[in-house]
Write a protein that holds these residues in place. Structure first.
Motif, PDB file in Angstrom:
ATOM      1  N   GLY A   1     -12.236  -8.031   2.334  1.00 41.92           N
ATOM      2  CA  GLY A   1     -12.713  -8.984   1.338  1.00 41.92           C
ATOM      3  C   GLY A   1     -11.746 -10.106   1.004  1.00 41.92           C
ATOM      4  O   GLY A   1     -12.077 -10.972   0.198  1.00 41.92           O
ATOM      5  N   GLN A   2     -10.524 -10.099   1.570  1.00 42.41           N
ATOM      6  CA  GLN A   2      -9.517 -11.083   1.142  1.00 42.41           C
ATOM      7  C   GLN A   2      -9.726 -12.447   1.786  1.00 42.41           C
ATOM      8  O   GLN A   2     -10.115 -12.539   2.945  1.00 42.41           O
TER       9      GLN A   2
ATOM     10  N   PRO B   1       0.231  -5.667  -2.390  1.00 38.90           N
ATOM     11  CA  PRO B   1      -0.534  -6.878  -2.087  1.00 38.90           C
ATOM     12  C   PRO B   1      -0.041  -8.103  -2.842  1.00 38.90           C
ATOM     13  O   PRO B   1      -0.365  -9.224  -2.453  1.00 38.90           O
TER      14      PRO B   1
ATOM     15  N   PHE C   1     -10.926  -1.461   3.551  1.00 38.53           N
ATOM     16  CA  PHE C   1     -12.025  -2.058   2.785  1.00 38.53           C
ATOM     17  C   PHE C   1     -11.527  -3.225   1.945  1.00 38.53           C
ATOM     18  O   PHE C   1     -12.174  -4.274   1.863  1.00 38.53           O
ATOM     19  N   LEU C   2     -10.358  -3.034   1.305  1.00 34.18           N
ATOM     20  CA  LEU C   2      -9.838  -4.105   0.447  1.00 34.18           C
ATOM     21  C   LEU C   2      -9.447  -5.310   1.284  1.00 34.18           C
ATOM     22  O   LEU C   2      -9.587  -6.449   0.848  1.00 34.18           O
ATOM     23  N   ALA C   3      -8.951  -5.063   2.505  1.00 37.35           N
ATOM     24  CA  ALA C   3      -8.480  -6.177   3.326  1.00 37.35           C
ATOM     25  C   ALA C   3      -9.631  -7.073   3.768  1.00 37.35           C
ATOM     26  O   ALA C   3      -9.493  -8.295   3.820  1.00 37.35           O
TER      27      ALA C   3
ATOM     28  N   ALA D   1      -9.145   2.823   2.073  1.00 33.95           N
ATOM     29  CA  ALA D   1      -9.109   1.872   0.965  1.00 33.95           C
ATOM     30  C   ALA D   1      -8.449   0.568   1.403  1.00 33.95           C
ATOM     31  O   ALA D   1      -8.934  -0.523   1.097  1.00 33.95           O
ATOM     32  N   GLY D   2      -7.340   0.679   2.152  1.00 34.48           N
ATOM     33  CA  GLY D   2      -6.651  -0.533   2.605  1.00 34.48           C
ATOM     34  C   GLY D   2      -7.553  -1.389   3.459  1.00 34.48           C
ATOM     35  O   GLY D   2      -7.616  -2.614   3.285  1.00 34.48           O
TER      36      GLY D   2
ATOM     37  N   TYR E   1      -2.867  -6.021   2.740  1.00 32.55           N
ATOM     38  CA  TYR E   1      -3.774  -4.877   2.593  1.00 32.55           C
ATOM     39  C   TYR E   1      -3.898  -4.131   3.902  1.00 32.55           C
ATOM     40  O   TYR E   1      -4.003  -2.907   3.933  1.00 32.55           O
TER      41      TYR E   1
ATOM     42  N   ARG F   1      -2.356 -12.108   2.117  1.00 33.42           N
ATOM     43  CA  ARG F   1      -2.816 -10.982   1.307  1.00 33.42           C
ATOM     44  C   ARG F   1      -3.653 -10.033   2.148  1.00 33.42           C
ATOM     45  O   ARG F   1      -3.570  -8.811   2.007  1.00 33.42           O
TER      46      ARG F   1
ATOM     47  N   SER G   1      -3.437  -0.048   5.145  1.00 29.75           N
ATOM     48  CA  SER G   1      -4.344   0.703   6.002  1.00 29.75           C
ATOM     49  C   SER G   1      -3.610   1.278   7.212  1.00 29.75           C
ATOM     50  O   SER G   1      -3.782   2.449   7.566  1.00 29.75           O
TER      51      SER G   1
END
Lengths: 155, 513
Positions: free
Chosen positions: B288-289, B226, B284-286, B281-282, B298, B294, B302
């Motif tokens: 929020g960006q 990332p 979920f993290l994506a 995980a990818g 993420y 970025r 995923s």
């Protein structure tokens, strides 16, 4: 950078020629004796690095400027690729095929001569050029780096 | 027509070293030459579909010499690499005008292509490592190409983690050499078939999974991605996310696990678990960006999970069935692997397109923060259209390519009895839809901020590259049509399901033993 004392400067101006010659020897005899393109290239570069250490970076750059070294670097790589591609082009042979030896020296006992082993000395010369130029470039660029102290002094 | 295999490595390599000779004056000539090289590679990759051969470099017999192997899987990867690199290179013509030292950029770009082509063609595991290093080293330099503080930091982080991965792989290669006495993948595979895994080879296997997993940025090893992918110039982000992590990570992992070491149940589970972890995980993290690139980075993690999951499911089905595998089990395993590889090709196309559109937006507006953008739909119609196509594709909306590969994965998971895996695939697909709706909402819809009133659409090569990839996004579904499937996807799947038969094929083709 002004360089070192007169003693170091005098000695290194004598020694640098010997080192350079030794580098050429290692490159040219790479297929017969220990060493070869890479080791010879490192020795070639080290003669310039000695110059840089003794006389300062500016002096070394006058002798071998950055654009010229960069071009030599590319030419070395291109020569190496050209030797490989010649193998591909010559007849029905393959990439990196040692095309010289089989064609011209077949049946002749030329082993351990300076001119023998076909394309290997040519490849060694190309590698020597490439390694020498790129190692010199790396050390030159590293020596250009200065930690930025000006901002700290102002604060 | 048979294309001599070294050409795939030699063309980009020679061009890469020709370019610096032009110097500062010949910038347009250098750009022209670099584009010719990538387009020539695309033509060569298309021309050589369907052939399968082994090339002995310098006419040295294997296992003494190095050999290049062109089979179905290499053919698929070569095609993907050359499509994406041709598009990214064409995009760079205009996009890279904002940077200095364009010739250096082009050289590094071509070196990276040479490295990747070498990785997918090499039949020698140490040679594979060397090409992997060529591609990685040039990508380290390209990530930091902007020379801003943030970019250099990302590049350094990438370099540290990438070097750790390389050391793991090198150590693995050394252990394999020590235990089997050969560096040729076909011969290593044969030695493993004869005597099975011992402790050293088992450790090497672990090192390979970690090393290639780091290169592929699967979830426990993803920390560098990332930072690295958004910091690079947009065409390079497209190359890194689109093909580099696949050629250096997923392809090598699949090749080493399936064809060299052979799949076992634990390996299948490791791949499945890594895949599911990355997917969830990818995603979920994506979500929020707030940084456009970025978010895309993420999302790459995923999507890479999907690919690994598909390949892992195939490995698991094959390993469970053991030697007396029925035709039906083999068919489901093939379907899972087909889903994974098809998703790999699709992801390469639409993720590189998304990165190119993000570059187009960034060049026009000067920012990539989603909160500072908005309402660009009318100002940048082509960018908007291509971005929507790619988003629909990645989210899995029916006629677009992403739908088909996800559908195949779901069917394969259900048929193999992994109902929960199918549920996770659908759920993550929903998350993907959410994150790309967010992109659409904040970049192209909504209100146009005051300072972006003067925004203009980019012209020329950037549009051509984006439209080309968008057309592919729509048309990639056709690869499943019988006829086309047998030429591109099925041979690639057969290489993986064939497992150990790789070694016998290579040795036979090379005329050894």
């Amino acid at each position: 950078m002004k360089g070192m004392t007169i003693i170091v400067k005098t000695i290194s101006s004598w020694v640098k020629v010997l080192i350079f010659l030794f580098g050429i020897y290692i490159v040219l005899f790479g297929h017969l004796t220990p060493g070869g393109g890479f080791a010879g290239g490192v020795i070639l570069a080290s003669s310039y690095v000695l110059l840089m250490l003794a006389y300062g970076r500016e002096f070394a750059e006058e002798n071998l400027s950055l654009p010229v070294a960069s071009k030599l670097d590319s030419v070395g790589a291109l020569l190496f690729a050209a030797v490989a591609l010649c193998g591909l082009c010559c007849g029905a042979a393959g990439f990196f095929f040692n095309f010289i030896q089989q064609r011209w020296f077949a049946g002749q006992d030329r082993a351990f001569d300076l001119v023998s082993a076909g394309t290997i000395p040519l490849s060694n010369i190309a590698i020597g050029l490439k390694v020498g130029a790129s190692l010199f470039l790396i050390i030159l660029v590293l020596s250009m780096f200065r930690p930025d102290t000006s901002t700290n002094e102002k604060e | 027509m048979s294309v001599p295999l070294p050409v795939f490595v030699a063309v980009p390599l020679v061009t890469a070293f020709l370019l610096p000779i032009f110097g500062k004056k010949g910038k347009s000539a250098a750009t022209f030459l670099a584009n010719i090289a990538t387009i020539a590679l695309l033509v060569l990759a298309i021309a050589s579909i369907g052939q399968s051969n082994v090339y002995k470099i310098g006419k040295w017999p294997i296992p003494l010499g190095i050999n290049l192997v062109y089979d179905g899987l290499s053919s698929l990867m070569l095609l993907v690499i050359s499509v994406v690199s041709a598009a990214a290179m064409f995009f760079s013509i205009r996009y890279m005008e904002q940077y200095t030292a364009k010739a250096k950029y082009l050289s590094l770009f071509l070196l990276m292509v040479a490295g990747m082509n070498g990785v997918v063609l090499s039949g020698d595991i140490f040679n594979l490592f060397v090409f992997l290093e060529i591609a990685s080293l040039s990508s380290y330099a390209l990530v930091g190409f902007g020379c801003q503080h943030e970019e250099l930091e990302a590049s350094f982080k990438y370099m540290v983690l990438g070097s750790i991965a390389s050391v793991f792989i090198l150590f693995g290669v050394a252990l394999v050499y020590g235990n089997t006495g050969s560096l040729n993948m076909a011969y290593i595979s044969q030695a493993i078939q004869k005597s099975g895994l011992n402790a050293g080879l088992g450790f090497a296997l672990g090192l390979f999974i970690t090393g290639f997993g780091l290169k592929a940025a699967l979830v426990p090893f993803h920390a560098w991605l990332p930072d690295a992918h958004p910091s690079a110039p947009a065409p390079i982000s497209a190359m890194l996310s689109g093909v580099l992590i696949k050629a250096l990570g997923v392809y090598t992992l699949a090749r080493v696990l399936f064809n060299v070491f052979g799949v076992t149940i634990p390996i299948g589970w490791i791949l499945v678990v890594l895949g599911i972890l990355s997917m969830v995980a990818g995603a979920f993290l994506a979500i929020g960006q707030w940084d456009f690139k970025r978010l895309l980075a993420y999302s790459s993690i995923s999507q890479l999970g999907y690919i690994t999951l598909g390949i892992g499911l195939g490995a698991l089905i094959i390993a469970r069935a053991g030697k007396d595998i029925t035709a039906e089990q083999l068919a489901w395993a093939s379907l899972a692997i087909l889903g994974g590889l098809f998703h790999l090709a699709n992801h390469a196309v639409y993720k590189s397109l998304l990165f190119l559109t993000s570059g187009s937006v960034e060049m026009a507006t000067g920012t990539r923060q989603l909160k500072h953008l908005g309402g660009l739909a009318e100002k940048m119609p082509v960018t908007r259209a291509t971005c929507t196509v790619a988003s629909a594709s990645i989210a899995g909306i029916p006629p677009f390519s992403g739908f088909w590969s996800k559908l195949i994965l779901v069917i394969a998971a259900i048929q193999a009895g992994f109902y929960w895996v199918a549920a996770i695939i659908v759920f993550v697909s929903l998350c993907t839809l959410i994150m790309y709706l967010k992109v659409q909402r904040y970049v192209f819809l909504g209100e146009l901020p005051e300072n972006l009133q003067q925004t203009k659409e980019n012209k020329g090569s950037m549009l051509v590259a984006m439209v080309f990839l968008a057309c592919l996004c729509v048309l990639m579904g056709l690869l499943l049509v019988p006829g086309l499937r047998e030429t591109i996807l099925t041979p690639a799947v057969n290489v993986l399901t064939g497992g150990y038969s790789y070694s016998a094929d290579v040795i036979k083709a090379a005329g050894g033993m």
